[in-house]
Enzyme design. Structure first.
Site, short mmCIF file in Angstrom:
data_model
loop_
_atom_site.label_atom_id
_atom_site.label_comp_id
_atom_site.label_asym_id
_atom_site.label_seq_id
_atom_site.Cartn_x
_atom_site.Cartn_y
_atom_site.Cartn_z
N ASP A 13 -23.65 -25.25 10.13
CA ASP A 13 -22.53 -24.40 10.56
C ASP A 13 -22.42 -24.25 12.07
OD1 ASP A 13 -21.93 -23.98 7.87
OD2 ASP A 13 -23.27 -22.26 7.75
N LYS A 16 -19.59 -28.33 13.66
CA LYS A 16 -19.50 -29.80 13.69
C LYS A 16 -18.07 -30.24 13.39
CE LYS A 16 -22.62 -29.91 10.47
NZ LYS A 16 -23.01 -28.49 10.45
N LYS A 18 -15.22 -28.85 14.07
CA LYS A 18 -14.36 -28.76 15.26
C LYS A 18 -14.67 -29.91 16.22
CE LYS A 18 -13.33 -26.44 19.46
NZ LYS A 18 -12.92 -25.29 20.22
N GLY A 40 -19.44 -27.28 4.58
CA GLY A 40 -18.14 -26.64 4.76
C GLY A 40 -17.78 -26.77 6.22
N HIS A 41 -16.85 -27.65 6.53
CA HIS A 41 -16.48 -27.92 7.92
C HIS A 41 -15.06 -27.43 8.17
CE1 HIS A 41 -19.60 -31.44 7.99
NE2 HIS A 41 -20.14 -30.26 7.76
N ARG A 141 -34.29 -42.77 -9.83
CA ARG A 141 -33.55 -43.99 -10.24
C ARG A 141 -32.84 -43.85 -11.59
NH1 ARG A 141 -38.92 -46.72 -8.74
NH2 ARG A 141 -39.37 -44.63 -9.47
N GLN A 222 -24.78 -30.32 7.36
CA GLN A 222 -25.98 -29.49 7.50
C GLN A 222 -26.51 -29.56 8.94
OE1 GLN A 222 -25.92 -31.68 4.36
NE2 GLN A 222 -24.67 -29.95 3.82
N GLY A 300 -19.13 -18.27 1.21
CA GLY A 300 -18.70 -16.93 1.63
C GLY A 300 -19.86 -15.99 1.92
N ARG A 301 -21.11 -16.49 1.82
CA ARG A 301 -22.27 -15.63 2.08
C ARG A 301 -22.33 -15.23 3.55
NH1 ARG A 301 -27.26 -19.14 -0.07
NH2 ARG A 301 -25.95 -20.82 0.75
N ARG A 303 -23.94 -14.96 6.96
CA ARG A 303 -24.99 -15.77 7.57
C ARG A 303 -25.97 -14.86 8.30
NH1 ARG A 303 -20.38 -19.67 10.01
NH2 ARG A 303 -20.02 -20.95 8.19
P1 GDP Z 1 -19.68 -26.73 10.50
O1 GDP Z 1 -20.20 -26.62 9.13
O2 GDP Z 1 -20.75 -27.13 11.49
O3 GDP Z 1 -18.47 -27.62 10.63
O4 GDP Z 1 -19.23 -25.26 10.94
P2 GDP Z 1 -18.37 -24.23 10.04
O5 GDP Z 1 -16.96 -24.69 10.01
O6 GDP Z 1 -19.04 -23.97 8.75
O7 GDP Z 1 -18.54 -22.90 10.88
C1 GDP Z 1 -18.09 -22.76 12.19
C2 GDP Z 1 -17.08 -21.60 12.25
O8 GDP Z 1 -16.87 -21.23 13.60
C3 GDP Z 1 -15.71 -21.95 11.71
O9 GDP Z 1 -15.16 -20.82 11.11
C4 GDP Z 1 -14.94 -22.35 12.96
O10 GDP Z 1 -13.54 -22.18 12.83
C5 GDP Z 1 -15.51 -21.39 13.96
N1 GDP Z 1 -15.56 -21.88 15.35
C6 GDP Z 1 -15.72 -23.14 15.79
N2 GDP Z 1 -15.86 -23.16 17.14
C7 GDP Z 1 -15.77 -21.88 17.55
C8 GDP Z 1 -15.87 -21.24 18.83
O11 GDP Z 1 -16.10 -21.86 19.85
N3 GDP Z 1 -15.73 -19.88 18.84
C9 GDP Z 1 -15.51 -19.15 17.72
N4 GDP Z 1 -15.37 -17.83 17.86
N5 GDP Z 1 -15.43 -19.72 16.50
C10 GDP Z 1 -15.58 -21.05 16.42
P1 IMO Z 2 -22.59 -27.53 6.93
O1 IMO Z 2 -22.35 -29.01 6.84
C1 IMO Z 2 -25.42 -24.24 6.43
C2 IMO Z 2 -28.41 -24.64 3.25
C3 IMO Z 2 -28.30 -23.68 2.09
C4 IMO Z 2 -29.76 -23.57 1.71
C5 IMO Z 2 -30.28 -24.98 1.92
C6 IMO Z 2 -30.31 -25.84 0.65
O2 IMO Z 2 -21.41 -26.70 6.64
O3 IMO Z 2 -23.29 -27.18 8.19
P2 IMO Z 2 -28.41 -27.05 -0.75
O4 IMO Z 2 -27.21 -26.51 -1.45
O5 IMO Z 2 -28.10 -28.08 0.29
O6 IMO Z 2 -29.46 -27.54 -1.70
O7 IMO Z 2 -29.05 -25.78 0.00
O8 IMO Z 2 -29.40 -25.57 2.86
N1 IMO Z 2 -27.17 -25.43 3.54
C7 IMO Z 2 -26.36 -25.18 4.58
N2 IMO Z 2 -26.38 -24.20 5.50
N3 IMO Z 2 -24.47 -25.20 6.50
C8 IMO Z 2 -24.45 -26.20 5.60
O9 IMO Z 2 -23.59 -27.25 5.69
C9 IMO Z 2 -25.39 -26.20 4.56
N4 IMO Z 2 -25.63 -27.01 3.50
C10 IMO Z 2 -26.73 -26.53 2.91
O10 IMO Z 2 -27.75 -22.45 2.49
O11 IMO Z 2 -30.45 -22.73 2.61
MG MG Z 3 -20.33 -25.23 7.57
#
Ligand code: GDP
Ligand code: IMO
Ligand code: MG
Length: 423
Positions: A13, A16, A18, A40-41, A141, A222, A300-301, A303
């Protein structure tokens, strides 16, 4: 010619999505190489927010071919829901390619993940998307790949084989209802027809693209500290988010990689269980969580949040060989009188400056902080380094010097244009 990888430098999270969206402007292919719908990106552009779980975020660019490579595990039910939501938002998915070697996350994988997570003892806090059981079957396998899906007879045989092993576990270990092979065969044979036109030999597609010198961007899911081998086992995911995983997951040779981007938040977050030395369980943490809207894109947890851990970030830089850093969510840190960054740990009375991936040992590490002056101005409107308050620049310089990797992108808000490029 460039083959770039975008890797999460922390526990996921890091924004990535963005960064991939930004860098995809210069790419011909954007490729997901690991993980599944646990990711979740988020991409925010022109007032619209898009959420990606399996489909590469680069698909928003009309010049990009989006590829789900063989290292990914794919839940076709989840894929259909995601694809429908994106189409509803007007996204064209005709340029999506799916690898023959992609393993399928099946309903029994998801069920097993849910059943295992329902046990209190040993819970990992997974996303319950069936990721661990899918990669387990791959290693055992007995997994089902896209290539199997496309031939009904093969699919029927593979399904029978795996259910002979998984149904007794579902029934006897967890006391749940077994799954019916025939019903699954009918359902998945339908999905086969839906995805057949997109399926291709991904290693060949990408090797040829590399040879033609076409720019490729690999989208990590991740983060490094969730890597099955180099993360905080067992509190990890079951794949390889690290840069080496991009080679494994796509078939692109390591010597072809030209840029490795590490994406790191200006602080740290973690979802699920596991050690987190800089965690803040106080009002400072609540403030960061609220300002950063730190609630999961997939589940939705809420963080867990904490100060930036530079010991962990330098470890990520070394494991991945980062050539550039993108520091994100810097805007969230406005308004704190001082900011702490972890520069070492104290373990058994001694100071150490190398990361400890062993989870029980990391749990015993206490952070040693450097304190830096904060800034009170909001910075989400800044578009150049010189517009940032001096203390924000000091903060960034401190990171750069400690980690030894240049910061080339700074994100100051969710949307595409809220970005500072450092030349
Ligand atoms: P990812 O899994 O690495 O792609 O990241 P996520 O999308 O799960 O979480 C990043 C969150 O931060 C998203 O809700 C983005 O819209 C938000 N976000 C990204 N860049 C920024 C930033 O520079 N500032 C703020 N305030 N939010 C950001
Ligand atoms: P993005 O790509 C944050 C975490 C879960 C848990 C552990 C194992 O959005 O950054 P899993 O379901 O993979 O077996 O869970 O990894 N986890 C993430 N945490 N961002 C993610 O993906 C994650 N994908 C898995 O919360 O701790
Ligand atoms: Mg994410």
């Amino acid at each position: 010619m460039s083959v770039s990888v975008v890797v999460g430098a922390q526990w996921g999270d890091e924004a990535k999505g963005k960064i991939v969206d930004l860098l995809a402007q210069r790419a011909r292919y954007v490729v997901r190489y690991a993980g599944g719908s646990n990711a979740g990106h988020t991409v925010c552009t022109n007032g619209t927010t898009y959420k990606f779980h399996l489909i590469p975020a680069g698909v928003l660019h009309p010049h990009v071919t989006a590829v789900i490579a063989d290292g990914v595990v794919m839940d076709l039910r989840a894929f259909n829901i995601e694809a429908a939501a994106l189409r509803e938002q007007g996204v064209d998915l005709s340029r999506l390619r799916i690898g023959l070697g992609v393993h399928l996350t099946m309903p029994y994988h998801r069920l097993l993940d849910e059943l295992e997570e329902a046990q209190i003892e040993g819970r990992i806090g997974t996303t319950k998307r069936g990721i661990g059981p899918t990669y387990a079957d791959k290693a055992w396998r007995i997994g089902i790949r896209v290539a199997d899906l496309l031939e009904r007879e093969r699919l029927a045989q593979r399904l029978q084989r795996v259910l002979q092993r998984r149904n007794p576990t579902i029934q006897r270990v967890y006391g749940a209802k077994p799954l019916d092979a025939n019903a699954l065969l009918e359902e998945f044979a339908r999905y086969a027809e839906q995805i057949r036109p997109c399926v291709c030999d991904v290693p060949h597609l990408l090797m040829q693209a590399v040879e033609r010198g076409e720019p490729i961007l690999m989208e990590g899911a991740q983060g490094t500290l969730l890597d099955l081998d180099y993360g905080t086992y067992p509190y990890v995911t079951s794949s390889h988010p690290v840069a080496a995983g991009a080679c494994l997951g796509t078939g692109i040779a390591p010597n072809r990689l030209t840029e490795i981007w590490g994406v790191a938040k200006a602080y740290t977050t973690r979802v699920g269980e596991g050690p987190f030395p800089t965690e803040l369980e106080d009002e400072v943490g609540d403030r960061i969580r609220n300002r950063g809207r730190e609630y999961g894109t997939t589940t939705g947890r809420a963080r867990r949040v904490g100060w930036l851990d530079l010991v962990a970030l330098r470890y990520a830089a070394r494991i991945n060989g980062f050539t550039a850093l993108a520091v994100t969510l810097l805007d969230v840190l406005s308004g704190f009188p001082t900011l702490k960054v972890c520069v070492a740990y104290r373990l058994n009375g001694k100071e150490i400056s190398d990361f400890v991936a062993d989870a029980p040992t990391l749990a015993r590490c206490e952070p040693i902080y450097a304190e830096l002056p904060g800034w009170h101005e909001e910075i989400d409107h800044c578009r150049t380094l010189s517009e940032l308050p001096p203390n924000a620049r000091t903060y960034l310089n401190f990171i750069e010097e400690y980690v030894g990797v240049p910061i080339r992108l700074i994100s100051v808000g969710p949307s595409r244009e809220q970005t500072i490029e450092c030349l």
